[in-house]
Design an enzyme around this catalytic site. Structure first.
Site, PDB file in Angstrom:
ATOM      1  N   PHE A  15       0.881  -1.115   0.408  1.00  0.00           N
ATOM      2  CA  PHE A  15       0.022   0.222  -0.020  1.00  0.00           C
ATOM      3  C   PHE A  15       0.981   1.503  -0.231  1.00  0.00           C
ATOM      4  O   PHE A  15       1.012   2.081  -0.787  1.00  0.00           O
ATOM      5  CB  PHE A  15      -0.791  -0.618   1.071  1.00  0.00           C
ATOM      6  N   ILE A  64      13.058 -10.649   1.210  1.00  0.00           N
ATOM      7  CA  ILE A  64      13.702 -10.080   2.130  1.00  0.00           C
ATOM      8  C   ILE A  64      14.371 -10.926   3.314  1.00  0.00           C
ATOM      9  O   ILE A  64      15.031 -10.500   3.870  1.00  0.00           O
ATOM     10  CB  ILE A  64      13.237  -8.782   3.288  1.00  0.00           C
ATOM     11  N   LEU A  83      10.635  -0.878   3.409  1.00  0.00           N
ATOM     12  CA  LEU A  83       8.467  -0.878   3.866  1.00  0.00           C
ATOM     13  C   LEU A  83       8.373  -2.324   4.208  1.00  0.00           C
ATOM     14  O   LEU A  83       7.551  -2.820   4.320  1.00  0.00           O
ATOM     15  CB  LEU A  83       7.962   0.055   2.629  1.00  0.00           C
ATOM     16  N   ALA A  84       9.394  -3.056   3.268  1.00  0.00           N
ATOM     17  CA  ALA A  84       8.845  -4.754   3.818  1.00  0.00           C
ATOM     18  C   ALA A  84       8.946  -5.310   4.495  1.00  0.00           C
ATOM     19  O   ALA A  84       9.725  -4.991   5.217  1.00  0.00           O
ATOM     20  CB  ALA A  84      10.242  -5.718   2.758  1.00  0.00           C
ATOM     21  N   ILE A  87       2.423  -7.352   8.456  1.00  0.00           N
ATOM     22  CA  ILE A  87       2.399  -6.164   9.309  1.00  0.00           C
ATOM     23  C   ILE A  87       0.332  -6.836   9.551  1.00  0.00           C
ATOM     24  O   ILE A  87      -0.025  -5.633  10.458  1.00  0.00           O
ATOM     25  CB  ILE A  87       1.438  -4.885   7.942  1.00  0.00           C
ATOM     26  N   TYR A 151       3.427  -9.241  16.136  1.00  0.00           N
ATOM     27  CA  TYR A 151       4.216  -8.028  15.228  1.00  0.00           C
ATOM     28  C   TYR A 151       4.423  -6.759  15.732  1.00  0.00           C
ATOM     29  O   TYR A 151       5.384  -6.562  15.045  1.00  0.00           O
ATOM     30  CB  TYR A 151       2.347  -7.317  14.293  1.00  0.00           C
ATOM     31  N   ASN A 180      -1.419   5.715  12.205  1.00  0.00           N
ATOM     32  CA  ASN A 180      -2.156   5.284  10.922  1.00  0.00           C
ATOM     33  C   ASN A 180      -2.488   5.628   9.903  1.00  0.00           C
ATOM     34  O   ASN A 180      -2.942   6.333   9.475  1.00  0.00           O
ATOM     35  CB  ASN A 180      -4.101   4.562  11.705  1.00  0.00           C
TER      36      ASN A 180
END
Length: 328
Positions: A15, A64, A83-84, A87, A151, A180
């Site tokens: 995203f 990754i 960013l990998a 999530i 997470y 967020n």
């Protein structure tokens, strides 16, 4: 500023990653987009880019968690945006070891490659989830870190690895900590696309708890923060919150979205969507003073404008195939 810069974005098909990749390419950066390998050759959200922007990218697929692969891709890059990550919080309850491998070991691979090849700047992606439920508000970067889900625990570990590489080896890492983020292309696992897609396709909107409060930033503003973190001098070793400083409950967002869509739907709490009680983060609201002072970043898009952009996207690109089930 970006023209001719060699830039790598890990997690480029996601995203935020897709929006960042798009913005960098359009700014003239020589952009490599790293995607997780899949046998269908899917490029994720990069499929939404116009053909000219997409053709300007170098797209590489791999994992990754594979240090050899990461080394090959990082070599020669001026700036790496990392960013990998895995999530989805609910899935982290089911597969915590996967989160350690991707979020912790994957970050270690990026940092070690950047150290080896002398990368000019690494922008590491954190999350406001590392703060847990606010002990004080607004939340600044000195707020205690609380691992309220597997997470968030892995993201805390990744953040601390980034800090350690700066302190131990002088690796030029900047950690950005988005609160967020929402907007076009977000998956149905997030609550705003869930609300919109159910409002378009169902007689009722099924959500988890309506009381948690969230500080929501439109993705274009978040991307602007990433890009500022990639170029502003003197940020090495810093952590920077990216948020609006305003917070509203999930229930408030649901009512607001339904009003903007001009539809009336019943809100229903779905117990399957509830987090374990001690894992739920009840309130997140940022103090973005540091980001404003050191790199001139501040959100520019109003909440209603951002919601309207998101609603328009999902009216055009339906998530109807995911509406009937809980997407983790």
């Amino acid at each position: 500023m970006w023209k001719g810069k060699k830039v790598l974005v890990t997690g480029a098909g996601g995203f935020i990653g897709s929006h960042l990749t798009e913005a960098l390419a359009q700014a003239g950066a020589i952009t490599t987009a790293m995607l997780r390998y899949n046998s269908s050759s899917s490029i994720g959200n990069l499929a939404f880019l116009d053909a000219a922007t997409r053709d300007a990218l170098r797209i590489v697929s791999g994992n990754i968690e594979d240090s050899d692969f990461v080394n090959r891709v990082v070599e020669g890059q001026d700036v790496v945006f990392h960013l990998a990550a895995l999530i989805a919080i609910p899935y982290s309850y089911e597969a915590p070891r996967s989160y350690v491998r991707t979020n912790v070991e994957g970050t270690l691979n990026v940092l070690e490659a950047a150290r080896r090849y002398g990368t000019e700047r690494v922008v590491h992606t954190s999350t406001s989830e590392v703060y847990g439920t606010a002990l004080r508000t607004p939340i600044d970067e000195t707020h205690p870190l609380q691992g309220q889900s597997p997470y968030s625990a892995t993201k805390i570990a990744a953040d601390k690895l980034a800090e350690s590489y700066y302190r131990s080896f002088g690796t030029p890492v900047v950690t950005v900590r988005p609160f967020n983020t929402f907007g076009p292309r977000q998956s149905a696992r997030a609550f705003i696309p869930t609300i919109i897609s159910q409002a378009l396709a169902r007689d009722e909107v099924r959500l988890g708890s309506l009381t948690p409060e969230r500080d929501m930033t439109l993705v274009s503003d978040t991307v602007a923060g990433f890009m500022a973190a990639g170029t502003t001098q003197g940020l090495e070793g810093m952590t920077l919150n990216l948020g609006t400083g305003k917070t509203y409950s999930v229930g408030w967002f649901a009512e607001r979205i339904l009003k903007l869509m001009d539809v009336k739907k019943r809100l229903v709490q779905d117990d399957a969507r509830l987090r374990p009680a001690l894992s739920e983060v009840m309130k997140l609201v940022s103090d973005n003073t540091r980001a404003r002072e050191v790199m001139g970043w501040t959100p520019t898009v109003s909440l209603d404008e951002g919601l309207q952009q998101t609603i328009a996207f999902f009216r055009k690109h339906s998530l109807s195939s995911q509406v009937g089930s809980y997407v983790r």
